[in-house]
Write a protein that holds these residues in place. Structure first.
Motif, PDB file in Angstrom:
ATOM      1  N   MET A   1      11.035   4.632  -3.008  1.00 26.76           N
ATOM      2  CA  MET A   1      11.741   5.200  -1.861  1.00 26.76           C
ATOM      3  C   MET A   1      12.426   4.118  -1.040  1.00 26.76           C
ATOM      4  O   MET A   1      13.580   4.254  -0.640  1.00 26.76           O
ATOM      5  N   LEU A   2      11.715   3.021  -0.801  1.00 26.32           N
ATOM      6  CA  LEU A   2      12.306   1.941  -0.023  1.00 26.32           C
ATOM      7  C   LEU A   2      13.420   1.246  -0.805  1.00 26.32           C
ATOM      8  O   LEU A   2      14.443   0.858  -0.236  1.00 26.32           O
TER       9      LEU A   2
ATOM     10  N   GLY B   1      -2.737  -4.011  -3.096  1.00 28.10           N
ATOM     11  CA  GLY B   1      -2.360  -2.816  -3.849  1.00 28.10           C
ATOM     12  C   GLY B   1      -1.127  -2.138  -3.296  1.00 28.10           C
ATOM     13  O   GLY B   1      -0.716  -2.366  -2.153  1.00 28.10           O
ATOM     14  N   VAL B   2      -0.510  -1.293  -4.106  1.00 32.41           N
ATOM     15  CA  VAL B   2       0.685  -0.571  -3.689  1.00 32.41           C
ATOM     16  C   VAL B   2       0.866   0.630  -4.602  1.00 32.41           C
ATOM     17  O   VAL B   2       0.477   0.599  -5.770  1.00 32.41           O
ATOM     18  N   MET B   3       1.454   1.694  -4.053  1.00 29.51           N
ATOM     19  CA  MET B   3       1.785   2.869  -4.854  1.00 29.51           C
ATOM     20  C   MET B   3       3.268   2.846  -5.225  1.00 29.51           C
ATOM     21  O   MET B   3       4.126   2.478  -4.412  1.00 29.51           O
ATOM     22  N   GLY B   4       3.548   3.251  -6.454  1.00 27.99           N
ATOM     23  CA  GLY B   4       4.907   3.189  -6.962  1.00 27.99           C
ATOM     24  C   GLY B   4       5.930   4.016  -6.207  1.00 27.99           C
ATOM     25  O   GLY B   4       7.038   3.536  -5.941  1.00 27.99           O
ATOM     26  N   PRO B   5       5.631   5.265  -5.833  1.00 20.62           N
ATOM     27  CA  PRO B   5       6.659   6.074  -5.181  1.00 20.62           C
ATOM     28  C   PRO B   5       7.170   5.502  -3.861  1.00 20.62           C
ATOM     29  O   PRO B   5       8.371   5.599  -3.572  1.00 20.62           O
TER      30      PRO B   5
ATOM     31  N   ALA C   1       0.837  -1.197   0.000  1.00 16.99           N
ATOM     32  CA  ALA C   1       0.000   0.000   0.000  1.00 16.99           C
ATOM     33  C   ALA C   1       0.878   1.255   0.000  1.00 16.99           C
ATOM     34  O   ALA C   1       1.582   1.516  -0.964  1.00 16.99           O
ATOM     35  N   ARG C   2       0.906   2.012   1.111  1.00 16.23           N
ATOM     36  CA  ARG C   2       1.758   3.202   1.220  1.00 16.23           C
ATOM     37  C   ARG C   2       2.701   3.121   2.412  1.00 16.23           C
ATOM     38  O   ARG C   2       3.132   4.132   2.950  1.00 16.23           O
ATOM     39  N   GLN C   3       3.015   1.891   2.828  1.00 15.72           N
ATOM     40  CA  GLN C   3       3.843   1.693   4.009  1.00 15.72           C
ATOM     41  C   GLN C   3       4.890   0.625   3.759  1.00 15.72           C
ATOM     42  O   GLN C   3       4.738  -0.224   2.877  1.00 15.72           O
ATOM     43  N   GLY C   4       5.951   0.672   4.550  1.00 15.36           N
ATOM     44  CA  GLY C   4       6.963  -0.360   4.443  1.00 15.36           C
ATOM     45  C   GLY C   4       8.138  -0.101   5.365  1.00 15.36           C
ATOM     46  O   GLY C   4       8.154   0.884   6.119  1.00 15.36           O
TER      47      GLY C   4
ATOM     48  N   ALA D   1       1.149   7.094   4.214  1.00 10.43           N
ATOM     49  CA  ALA D   1      -0.265   7.426   4.383  1.00 10.43           C
ATOM     50  C   ALA D   1      -0.418   8.515   5.434  1.00 10.43           C
ATOM     51  O   ALA D   1      -1.335   9.342   5.361  1.00 10.43           O
ATOM     52  N   ARG D   2       0.476   8.530   6.413  1.00 11.25           N
ATOM     53  CA  ARG D   2       0.425   9.533   7.496  1.00 11.25           C
ATOM     54  C   ARG D   2       1.633  10.458   7.456  1.00 11.25           C
ATOM     55  O   ARG D   2       1.823  11.255   8.361  1.00 11.25           O
TER      56      ARG D   2
END
Length: 303
Positions: A189-190, A181-185, A148-151, A219-220
């Motif tokens: 970054m990771l 799902g996941v976002m590319g940016p 998603a937007r975390q990692g 996300a936050r």
């Protein structure tokens, strides 16, 4: 002008550091989202040899985050396309494609020449198998996971605690990019952080990223981190096996399509739990170990 001039001008790198990178061998396991960022950065920095391990083929649904690939690469093996792309980026390096799946049985052979391993596979079974291998031979492992937007990204083994020391248990459910799902940016970054950690280890920069974990929650808009240098290694943890590593004398418990059972192994007998994802097998193995059966293992036949 030398291609590395902007890098060598850094006092912590210089000519000697660039020579260290040229002599280095790195195995990158996974040429997907994380690998698409890690691989060009390591190749561009001048790492002398990079082995790329990935069994998959390029699909159109990959392209929003796996920017190493193009529409013309569809249906081609990712490892081979990646090796060709890196050779075009930096012909001074050696880029070896291994279009095969890494598992606990072949991991040692596929990574035998590596000074450092980058875990870009984003699979718990692969991550734990690599961590077990790297911890046993004291080889640095840079591992990341994203959804998603975390990692997170961290430096393990090579004198630091293992991945199991930081993550001794699995989450209550396992997600994947295909179903969650996941976002590319955030993937990029990771992946970039993995590359920076890998280069820092190869160059011997201080403080070392080994024993360091960074978490990104985009996300936050929150970034956090901690060091885990003193984290104790867990005991009686389930071993992760390839299906071919099951022995005749093992007590095999197949959990596919059934609930867990209470095994009754003979003294010293290894208990092997099998399920599709590995998650139910992991939980069953942990319960079995808690009952005093210390020889437990799991097989995830869908990984």
């Amino acid at each position: 002008m030398n291609r590395y001039v902007r890098q060598k001008i850094l006092p912590e790198i210089g000519v000697a550091g660039q020579a260290r990178l040229a002599a280095a061998r790195v195995s990158v396991v996974g040429a997907g989202g994380l690998g698409s960022t890690v691989l060009p950065l390591l190749a561009g920095a001048g790492v002398g040899r990079i082995d790329i391990v990935d069994p998959d083929h390029v699909e159109e649904s990959n392209l929003h985050r796996q920017t190493l690939f193009r529409m013309s690469d569809l249906a081609q093996p990712k490892a081979e396309v990646a090796a060709q792309s890196l050779a075009a980026l930096n012909p001074e390096g050696r880029f070896i494609a291994h279009a095969t799946r890494l598992d606990p049985e072949n991991a040692a052979n596929l990574t035998a020449q590596a000074d450092l391993i980058v875990d870009a596979a984003d699979s718990f079974a692969t991550s734990y198998a690599l961590s077990d291998l790297c911890f046993a031979v004291e080889r640095p492992l840079i591992s990341a996971s994203v959804l998603a937007r975390q990692g997170y990204v961290g430096g393990f083994c090579g004198g630091a605690p293992s991945l199991r020391a930081v993550f001794p248990d699995l989450p209550s459910r396992l997600g994947s990019c295909s179903d969650t799902g996941v976002m590319g940016p955030v993937v990029a970054m990771l992946g970039a952080l993995q590359a920076q950690m890998a280069l820092s280890v190869l160059l011997g920069l201080k403080p070392s990223p080994l024993g360091q974990l960074l978490s990104l929650d985009l996300a936050r808009w929150h970034v956090s981190g901690f060091r885990f240098d003193g984290a104790p290694e867990p005991v009686a943890m389930p071993e992760i096996l390839a299906p071919t590593q099951i022995d005749v004398g093992d007590l095999v418990i197949d959990l596919r399509g059934r609930d867990t059972v209470d095994p009754q192994p003979a003294p010293g007998q290894r208990v092997v739990f099998i399920c599709t994802s590995g998650l139910r097998a992991w939980r069953a193995a942990k319960r079995c170990a808690a009952l005093g059966h210390h020889r437990v293992a799991i097989v995830g036949d869908g990984q």
